[in-house]
Scaffold this motif. Sequence first.
Motif, PDB file in Angstrom:
ATOM      1  N   ALA A 175       4.814   0.632 -29.221  1.00 45.45           N
ATOM      2  CA  ALA A 175       3.987   1.309 -30.214  1.00 45.45           C
ATOM      3  C   ALA A 175       2.981   0.351 -30.827  1.00 45.45           C
ATOM      4  O   ALA A 175       1.850   0.721 -31.135  1.00 45.45           O
ATOM      5  CB  ALA A 175       4.868   1.917 -31.294  1.00 45.45           C
ATOM      6  N   PHE A 176       3.388  -0.874 -31.016  1.00 49.76           N
ATOM      7  CA  PHE A 176       2.513  -1.835 -31.679  1.00 49.76           C
ATOM      8  C   PHE A 176       1.536  -2.523 -30.733  1.00 49.76           C
ATOM      9  O   PHE A 176       0.791  -3.413 -31.157  1.00 49.76           O
ATOM     10  CB  PHE A 176       3.350  -2.907 -32.375  1.00 49.76           C
ATOM     11  CG  PHE A 176       3.934  -2.433 -33.676  1.00 49.76           C
ATOM     12  CD1 PHE A 176       3.210  -1.608 -34.506  1.00 49.76           C
ATOM     13  CD2 PHE A 176       5.204  -2.818 -34.069  1.00 49.76           C
ATOM     14  CE1 PHE A 176       3.744  -1.169 -35.704  1.00 49.76           C
ATOM     15  CE2 PHE A 176       5.742  -2.381 -35.259  1.00 49.76           C
ATOM     16  CZ  PHE A 176       5.005  -1.550 -36.072  1.00 49.76           C
ATOM     17  N   ALA A 177       1.566  -2.150 -29.457  1.00 49.70           N
ATOM     18  CA  ALA A 177       0.782  -2.873 -28.447  1.00 49.70           C
ATOM     19  C   ALA A 177      -0.668  -3.131 -28.870  1.00 49.70           C
ATOM     20  O   ALA A 177      -1.152  -4.261 -28.728  1.00 49.70           O
ATOM     21  CB  ALA A 177       0.841  -2.130 -27.120  1.00 49.70           C
ATOM     22  N   PRO A 178      -1.390  -2.146 -29.418  1.00 50.71           N
ATOM     23  CA  PRO A 178      -2.791  -2.424 -29.760  1.00 50.71           C
ATOM     24  C   PRO A 178      -2.923  -3.585 -30.734  1.00 50.71           C
ATOM     25  O   PRO A 178      -3.730  -4.499 -30.516  1.00 50.71           O
ATOM     26  CB  PRO A 178      -3.258  -1.112 -30.400  1.00 50.71           C
ATOM     27  CG  PRO A 178      -2.341  -0.076 -29.920  1.00 50.71           C
ATOM     28  CD  PRO A 178      -1.032  -0.748 -29.689  1.00 50.71           C
ATOM     29  N   MET A 179      -2.119  -3.559 -31.787  1.00 47.75           N
ATOM     30  CA  MET A 179      -2.201  -4.638 -32.773  1.00 47.75           C
ATOM     31  C   MET A 179      -1.798  -5.969 -32.165  1.00 47.75           C
ATOM     32  O   MET A 179      -2.418  -7.003 -32.427  1.00 47.75           O
ATOM     33  CB  MET A 179      -1.260  -4.332 -33.932  1.00 47.75           C
ATOM     34  CG  MET A 179      -1.875  -3.482 -35.003  1.00 47.75           C
ATOM     35  SD  MET A 179      -0.638  -3.197 -36.260  1.00 47.75           S
ATOM     36  CE  MET A 179      -0.372  -1.476 -36.083  1.00 47.75           C
ATOM     37  N   ILE A 180      -0.760  -5.921 -31.348  1.00 44.22           N
ATOM     38  CA  ILE A 180      -0.280  -7.179 -30.763  1.00 44.22           C
ATOM     39  C   ILE A 180      -1.358  -7.789 -29.881  1.00 44.22           C
ATOM     40  O   ILE A 180      -1.618  -8.997 -29.933  1.00 44.22           O
ATOM     41  CB  ILE A 180       1.026  -6.920 -29.965  1.00 44.22           C
ATOM     42  CG1 ILE A 180       2.136  -6.533 -30.951  1.00 44.22           C
ATOM     43  CG2 ILE A 180       1.421  -8.137 -29.164  1.00 44.22           C
ATOM     44  CD1 ILE A 180       3.412  -6.098 -30.297  1.00 44.22           C
ATOM     45  N   VAL A 181      -2.017  -6.948 -29.092  1.00 44.05           N
ATOM     46  CA  VAL A 181      -3.067  -7.471 -28.215  1.00 44.05           C
ATOM     47  C   VAL A 181      -4.161  -8.149 -29.035  1.00 44.05           C
ATOM     48  O   VAL A 181      -4.591  -9.259 -28.741  1.00 44.05           O
ATOM     49  CB  VAL A 181      -3.664  -6.332 -27.357  1.00 44.05           C
ATOM     50  CG1 VAL A 181      -4.900  -6.812 -26.617  1.00 44.05           C
ATOM     51  CG2 VAL A 181      -2.640  -5.810 -26.385  1.00 44.05           C
ATOM     52  N   VAL A 182      -4.570  -7.503 -30.103  1.00 44.29           N
ATOM     53  CA  VAL A 182      -5.650  -8.057 -30.912  1.00 44.29           C
ATOM     54  C   VAL A 182      -5.219  -9.364 -31.576  1.00 44.29           C
ATOM     55  O   VAL A 182      -5.935 -10.374 -31.547  1.00 44.29           O
ATOM     56  CB  VAL A 182      -6.090  -7.034 -31.982  1.00 44.29           C
ATOM     57  CG1 VAL A 182      -7.022  -7.673 -32.989  1.00 44.29           C
ATOM     58  CG2 VAL A 182      -6.791  -5.873 -31.320  1.00 44.29           C
TER      59      VAL A 182
END
Lengths: 525, 496
Positions: free
Chosen positions: A11-18
Motif C-alpha cells: 500500500a505504501f509503495a508510492p511513498m516508499i519509492v519517492v
Amino acid sequence: MFTAPEISYVAFAPMIVVLLGGAAGVLVEAFVRTPATRRTVQLVLALVAILGALGTVIIQWAMYAPDSAGVVGQTGYFVMDRQALAWHSMILVFGALSALLFAARTRAGEEAFTPLGSAAPGSPEEAEAHRRGLEVTEVFPLLLFAIGGMMAFVSATDLLALFVALEVFSLPLYLMVALARRKRLLSEEGALKYFLLGAFSSAVYLFGAALLYGATASTGYADILTVVLASPGDLTLIIPGAVLVLVGLLFKLGAVPFHTWSPDAYQAAPTPVTAFMAAATKAAAAAALLRIVYVALYPLEWELSWMIWTIAILTMAVGTIVALVQTDIKRMLAYSSVAHAGFILVAFAGFSAEALSAVPFYLLTYGIATIGAFAIITQVREKADDGTVGGEATRLGQWAGLGRRDPLLAGAMGLFLLSFAGIPLTAGFIGKFQVFAAAIDEGGWPLVVVAVLASAAAAFFYVRLIVLMFLTDVPEDQAGAVEVDYHPYTRVVVWVTAAATLLLGVLPAGALALAGDAGVLLLGL
Amino acid sequence: MFPFLTVLVLLPLVGAVVVRALPEGARGRVREIALGFTAVEALLGLVMLTQFDLADAGTQQFTETYAWIPQIGTSWALGVNGFGLSLIVLSLILTPLVILAEWRKDKDPARAARYLALILVLQAFMVGIFAARDVFLFYVMFEAMLIPLYFLIGGFGGEQRRYAAVKFLLYSLVGGLIMLVGVVALYFVGPGGEQAYLIDNLTGYDFGTTAERLMFLAFFLAFAIKAPMVPVHTWLPTVAETARPGTTALLVAVLDKIGTFGMITLGLALFPEASKWAAPVIIVLAVISVIYGAIAAIGQTDMLRLVSFTSVSHFGIMVLGIYAFQQTSVEGAALYMFNHGLSTGALFLVVGFLIERKGTPYVGEYGGLQKAVPVFAGTFLIIGLSALALPGLSPFVSEIMVLVGAFGVAKIAVIVSALGVVLAALYVLLTYQKVFTGPPNAKLGKTRELGLRERLVLWPLIALMLVLGFFPSLAIDYLREPTAAVLTTVNAEVSE
C-alpha cells in the motif's frame, strides 16, 4: 513493551519509492563530483522516482476503483483510499513538472539556485563559489522528500501522523525558499519568515491536537469521531481543539488571516520553488483539511461552519483586493493564490459530499496553471546594456509588449490567466463551476454570490496583464531591457500545462468522471 | 446525415490555423486561401439551404447532439430552424465579402495573415452561436467570440484602437459575467441532469416567478449591451470610428444580432412570463433608442460614427418588434435582422471604400463627388436608401411589418418610432448631399471610381436587397414558423 508495527509495504509503495529516491539522491550528492553530471543524474533520478511512484499509484487505483474504496495502510495512522490516490497522483505530477523547472537554466547557463547556500550574500565565499561554478543540486532530494511528506500528509488519519508528515514536507520547503540565486537577502528573509510562521502554525496545531487528545484520549480521526458522536453536549475541549487544528492547516492553505507569509515566501523563493510550493502545498493542505473535516469533525458542522464561512469570505476579499494593487508579478500571483484559497473553502463550507470531488479537480486546474505561469516568469528576464541577461523581470511594466516579442509564450500566459479568472473553455472555469455547485448543494449560495463578485473583480487584474502583454507597446527606452529565454525543459513544462489547461477546459468529462470516482473516503462520510 | 453544422463551425477554425501556419514562401497567397475557405464555407451553406425542409421551418433541423460535459449538464447540441439558418446564411455571405473588401489593407503578409485568421475564427463562432441549442454552449461561444473581436479591434484600425478595444471588452465582459450568473443559476433552478442546458428541455420549465425574472434580467442585460440598446450602446460608436470598416461591418451586421437573436430564442422561449413582465420598460427603452440613435446620427460629422448611430436606431425598432409579442412584429423583427445585416454591412463597407480613397471620415471634407465618380455615387445612394427603408429595398418590408404589427398593442411607441424613420431620411440624404452633390471640394483632387473588386463586394448585397425587397416572402417563409413557435410559448404562459 514495544511491538513492531506491521507495515503494508504494497500500500505504501508510492511513498516508499519517492522517499527511497530522495535517499539515493543524497548518496548521489556524495559520490558524483562534477556539478554538471550531478545535476543530470539528480534530475533523472528524481523523474524516475516520481514517475515510478505515479505508476504504482495508477496500479493501486486500478485495483481499488471497481469494488472498494482503498486499504488501510497502517491501522489508525494512514489510509490509501481513492481520495488519497487522487491527491498523490496530483502531487506527483506537480513534482515532475517542478523537477524539470529546477533543472532548467538560462541561456547564459545560470540556474535558479545559489551555488552555495551557506555563504553570506556578497561574501568572498559566494564570489568564489560563482567562479568555480558550484551548484546546489541538493534541491532534487529535497524536492523528493517534500513530495514524500505531502503524500503522507494527505493519507494521514491521525493527528500525530499528520504532524510528522507536515514537518517532513515543510522543512525541505523552508530550505529551498532560501536558495534563490539572485536577491539573496530577500530570499533569506522570506525563508526566515516562512520558517517562523510555519513553526508558529505547527505550535498552534500541536496545541489543538493536545486539546483533542485530552478530550478524546486518542489522536486517531476515527476515535475522535466516536467520542464527538457519543458526547454531543460536552464539547468544551473539542471545539477549541478542532479550531486550533484547523487554524494550523489553514496556515498551509494560505487563508486570511493566516496568509501573511505567502506573498513574501512566493516572492523570495527561487521561482521554480514558488511554482512547486504554490501548486503542491496548497493541494496537500486542502486534502488534509478535507480529510480531517470529513472524517473526524463533520458532526461539528454547526459549531465550525461559522469559522469556515468567515475565513472564506475574508480570504476571497483580501486576496482579490490586495492583488489589484500589486506591481510585482510574483506578488500578484501570490495574492491571487490567497483568493483561490478562499474559493477552495467555499467548496466545503457546507460540508457537502460533492466537495470531495470538486476540491481535487479545482486544485488540479489551479496547480497546473500555477506551475505554467511561474515557468513563464522564469523565462522573462532583464537584460543589461552590455547584453548580459540578468534576473527575472517581475515588475509588471516590464511585461509590456511581450505578446509582440514572443506571441506563443505570452499566449500561454494569457491562457493561464484566463484559467485563474475562470473564463469558459479553460480548466479554471470548470473548477469554479464544480466548487460553486458543491457549495450550493448545501445551501452555501451567499458564499457563492461573494465568490462570483470576487471572481469578477479578480478578472480585472488578470486582464490587465493580458492587455499589457498584447496591447501595450514596449516603451521606447525599454526596447532592449527585457529578454525572453526559452530553455527546452521549461518549454516542455509550459506546453504540457497549457495543453492540460485547454484540455481540462474543453473536454473535461473524463477528468470529472475520475474526480467523481475519487470522492470516496475509506473512513468517514 | 452529414454533420453540416459541426463542419461549418470547424472549417473556419481549420482555415485560421492554415492561414497562420503558412510557410514564409506561401504567405503571398494568404488572402486567396482565406477567401477560398470562406467560399467553401458559403458553398456548404448553400447545399445546406437546399437540404433544409422549408415546410417544417419551425423545428430544429440538422440537429447533432453529443454529450460534452455531462457532469455540468452541457452538450454539444447544434441545430437550426429557419431563423437561425437565416443568420448563419447572413454571416456566410458577409465574411467573404469583408475579406474581399479589406483585400489591399495589409502590405505586410504576416499582418494580413493575422487579420484573416482572426476573421475566420470569428466566423466559426458566429455560426456556432446561431446554431447552438444548448444554453451553456451558446454562452461559451458568446464569450469566446470576444477574444478574436478584441484583437481585431485592438490590433487593426485607427489611433484610438486600444482604448476602443478595452472599452468594448469591459462592456461585453460585464454583460457576459452577469449572464454567466444566469447560466449557472439555470442549472440549479432548472431540471438539472445530464442535459440540463438543452433549450428544448428548458422551454416551458417553471422556474418560479422570482428566479425567472432575475435570470431573465441577467440574460437581457448581456443581450442589450450586445444589441446595442440605449443606454449601454456607447461602446459601439467608439469601436466604429477606430476599427476597420470590415471589422465593424461584421460586428454590426452579424454579431450585434446575437443580442436580438438571444432575446427571441433564449429570452422569450425560456423566460416568457418575465419577458411579458419587463416588456413595457423594454419598449420604452427601444423607442428611446430609435429616436436617440437617429438624432445622434444627424449630429455626427464622422461617417463611421454616423452609421453606428443609425444602427442603434434600427436595433431599437427590432427590439420594439420583439417585445410587442405580435406575430407580424416579431416576424418583422427577425426579417429586419437579416435585412439590416445586408444594408448596414454594405453601408460600412462603402463608407470604408470612400475613406480609403481620401483618408478622412469627416463629411465636411468631401463635396461634389457625384460628377467625378458617378458609379460610386449611385451605389452609395442605393445603399443609403436601403438604410432609410425605401420601398423596393428589403429593409422597408421589415420595418413596416414591425410598425404595423406592433401598432395594435403599443400605439404611442409606434407613432414615436415612425418619427425615427422620418429622421432616417434626414441623416442619409443630408450626408449624401454634403458628400456627393454641390461644387467639388477643391482640396479633394482626383478620385478613383469604384473598382471591380469593390463592385464585387457591394453589388451582390444590393442585388439581394432588391430581390428580397420585391419578394420578401422568400425570406419570410423561413421565419414565420420559428417566430410563431416562440410566440406560442409566450402566449401560453399568459393565458394560464
